[in-house]
Every structure is written in structure tokens, then in C-alpha cells.
Motif scaffolding. Structure first.
Motif, PDB file in Angstrom:
ATOM      1  N   GLY A  98      -0.943  -5.762  12.997  1.00 47.44           N
ATOM      2  CA  GLY A  98      -0.775  -5.992  11.495  1.00 47.44           C
ATOM      3  C   GLY A  98      -1.686  -6.411  10.842  1.00 47.44           C
ATOM      4  O   GLY A  98      -1.710  -6.679   9.416  1.00 47.44           O
ATOM      5  N   ASP A 109      -4.595  -5.746   9.433  1.00 45.66           N
ATOM      6  CA  ASP A 109      -4.944  -4.903   8.203  1.00 45.66           C
ATOM      7  C   ASP A 109      -3.815  -4.493   7.314  1.00 45.66           C
ATOM      8  O   ASP A 109      -4.325  -3.968   6.455  1.00 45.66           O
ATOM      9  CB  ASP A 109      -5.611  -3.699   8.766  1.00 45.66           C
ATOM     10  N   ARG A 110      -2.818  -4.763   7.559  1.00 46.15           N
ATOM     11  CA  ARG A 110      -1.405  -4.450   6.669  1.00 46.15           C
ATOM     12  C   ARG A 110      -0.736  -5.506   6.233  1.00 46.15           C
ATOM     13  O   ARG A 110       0.677  -5.161   6.316  1.00 46.15           O
ATOM     14  CB  ARG A 110      -0.777  -2.971   7.284  1.00 46.15           C
ATOM     15  N   ARG A 111      -1.165  -6.864   6.347  1.00 48.83           N
ATOM     16  CA  ARG A 111      -0.242  -7.892   5.792  1.00 48.83           C
ATOM     17  C   ARG A 111       0.811  -8.225   6.855  1.00 48.83           C
ATOM     18  O   ARG A 111       1.731  -8.556   6.565  1.00 48.83           O
ATOM     19  CB  ARG A 111       0.228  -7.747   4.397  1.00 48.83           C
ATOM     20  N   TRP A 148       2.499  -5.749   8.585  1.00 49.86           N
ATOM     21  CA  TRP A 148       3.234  -4.598   8.866  1.00 49.86           C
ATOM     22  C   TRP A 148       2.831  -3.663  10.085  1.00 49.86           C
ATOM     23  O   TRP A 148       1.633  -3.354  10.002  1.00 49.86           O
ATOM     24  CB  TRP A 148       3.480  -3.790   7.429  1.00 49.86           C
ATOM     25  N   PHE A 165       3.238   3.884   6.280  1.00 47.64           N
ATOM     26  CA  PHE A 165       2.073   3.634   6.114  1.00 47.64           C
ATOM     27  C   PHE A 165       1.101   3.890   7.352  1.00 47.64           C
ATOM     28  O   PHE A 165      -0.055   4.052   7.451  1.00 47.64           O
ATOM     29  CB  PHE A 165       1.523   2.273   5.652  1.00 47.64           C
ATOM     30  N   MET A 166       1.654   4.229   8.364  1.00 52.70           N
ATOM     31  CA  MET A 166       1.154   4.558   9.801  1.00 52.70           C
ATOM     32  C   MET A 166       0.580   5.874   9.751  1.00 52.70           C
ATOM     33  O   MET A 166       1.532   6.605   9.032  1.00 52.70           O
ATOM     34  CB  MET A 166       1.888   4.203  10.998  1.00 52.70           C
ATOM     35  N   HIS A 196       4.742   5.554  12.948  1.00 51.82           N
ATOM     36  CA  HIS A 196       5.005   6.062  11.632  1.00 51.82           C
ATOM     37  C   HIS A 196       6.599   6.270  11.427  1.00 51.82           C
ATOM     38  O   HIS A 196       7.265   6.904  12.227  1.00 51.82           O
ATOM     39  CB  HIS A 196       4.434   7.515  11.384  1.00 51.82           C
ATOM     40  N   GLU A 206      10.480  -0.497   8.082  1.00 51.74           N
ATOM     41  CA  GLU A 206       9.286  -1.059   8.038  1.00 51.74           C
ATOM     42  C   GLU A 206       9.731  -2.334   8.993  1.00 51.74           C
ATOM     43  O   GLU A 206      10.679  -2.795   9.073  1.00 51.74           O
ATOM     44  CB  GLU A 206       8.980  -1.205   6.787  1.00 51.74           C
ATOM     45  N   LYS A 227       7.622  -6.030  10.059  1.00 54.75           N
ATOM     46  CA  LYS A 227       6.453  -6.893   9.977  1.00 54.75           C
ATOM     47  C   LYS A 227       6.657  -8.209  10.892  1.00 54.75           C
ATOM     48  O   LYS A 227       7.694  -8.667  10.953  1.00 54.75           O
ATOM     49  CB  LYS A 227       6.663  -7.444   8.324  1.00 54.75           C
ATOM     50  N   SER A 247      11.841   3.060   4.447  1.00 54.30           N
ATOM     51  CA  SER A 247      10.266   2.925   4.280  1.00 54.30           C
ATOM     52  C   SER A 247       9.747   4.178   3.332  1.00 54.30           C
ATOM     53  O   SER A 247       9.750   5.167   3.579  1.00 54.30           O
ATOM     54  CB  SER A 247       9.455   3.134   5.625  1.00 54.30           C
ATOM     55  N   GLU A 286       6.340   0.323  -4.743  1.00 55.50           N
ATOM     56  CA  GLU A 286       5.821  -0.987  -5.016  1.00 55.50           C
ATOM     57  C   GLU A 286       6.958  -1.673  -5.922  1.00 55.50           C
ATOM     58  O   GLU A 286       6.768  -1.385  -7.266  1.00 55.50           O
ATOM     59  CB  GLU A 286       4.586  -0.801  -5.494  1.00 55.50           C
TER      60      GLU A 286
END
Length: 130
Positions: free
Chosen positions: A20, A22-24, A26, A31-32, A39, A44, A46, A118, A123
Motif C-alpha cells: 500500500g 504507493d497508494r496511501r 489502499w 485502482f489495481m 482489482h 476497496e 486499506k 470502488s 473523488e
């Protein structure tokens, strides 16, 4: 003989903290890369490690998704428009749908966040407390 896909196409093993980075935090969601077993357009996940006093400065406003936050260790506070919920015992959790929110780590803590669905490109607007 039955034909089957290689196991590597259906199984992924890793470390949530490393994967996680590189993706904060997650580790599973839209996003995968397509074709990656992680994916998903449904959910999602985290893995989050927060230091004492770390907080989300802006409120997530006009949220349309559902969220679950599960405390692994430490003390974590979720602030909602009408109340604050403190997760203080390992395994404490909160679930909410379509609710504006922010948060603060009251101590060093580890939480798992689950959000659904997801949504690619979604945003939620940030803003002041509603």
C-alpha cells in the motif's frame, strides 16, 4: 483432464504495509491493474498506520459510498457531523453510509478501512465541517 488457470492468476500474497505504500495504504480496489486478483469495482481495502495526532484536515463531504473502519491497535476517532466515535479496543469498528467525515489518530494506531463500491475516478469533495 480439466483445464485450469495457473494458481498465480487467482492468488496473491503480500504485505499490506509494503503493497500500500504507493497508494496511501489502499491494497485492493479499482485502482489495481485489470487482471490483477486485487482489482475490484465492488470494494476497496486499506491498511493504515497512523501516528498519534495524525488527522484528515479536510472533511470528506457529500460521500456516497459505504465505509467500515476496524481498529487493529491504538485509539482512533472518527468524526461525523452529529457525533464522534472512538475506537479504543482491538476489534472496535464503525460502519457508515453516505456520511461526511474526518478522523484523528488519538494514539499511534493501525486500522483497516473497507469502502464500497470502488468507483474509478470518484473523488468525494473535501470541505469544512457540514
Amino acid at each position: 483432464m480439466l483445464a485450469s488457470l495457473p494458481v498465480t492468476d487467482l492468488v496473491y500474497t503480500g504485505n499490506a504495509q509494503v503493497d500500500g505504500e504507493d497508494r496511501r495504504g489502499w491494497i485492493l480496489g479499482h485502482f489495481m491493474p485489470p487482471g490483477d486478483v486485487r482489482h475490484s469495482v465492488d470494494v476497496e481495502i486499506k491498511w493504515a498506520i497512523h501516528g498519534r495526532g495524525e488527522r484528515r484536515e479536510e472533511w470528506v463531504a457529500d460521500e456516497r459510498r459505504s465505509t467500515a473502519i476496524i481498529l487493529i491497535s491504538g485509539r482512533f476517532r472518527a468524526d461525523l457531523p452529529d457525533r464522534s466515535v472512538v475506537l479504543a479496543e482491538q476489534g472496535d469498528y464503525i460502519v457508515f453510509h453516505g456520511v461526511s467525515h474526518t478522523w484523528e489518530a488519538e494514539t499511534d494506531c493501525v486500522v483497516v478501512g473497507v469502502r464500497w463500491p470502488s468507483v474509478a475516478g470518484y473523488e468525494p469533495p473535501s470541505g469544512r465541517m457540514p
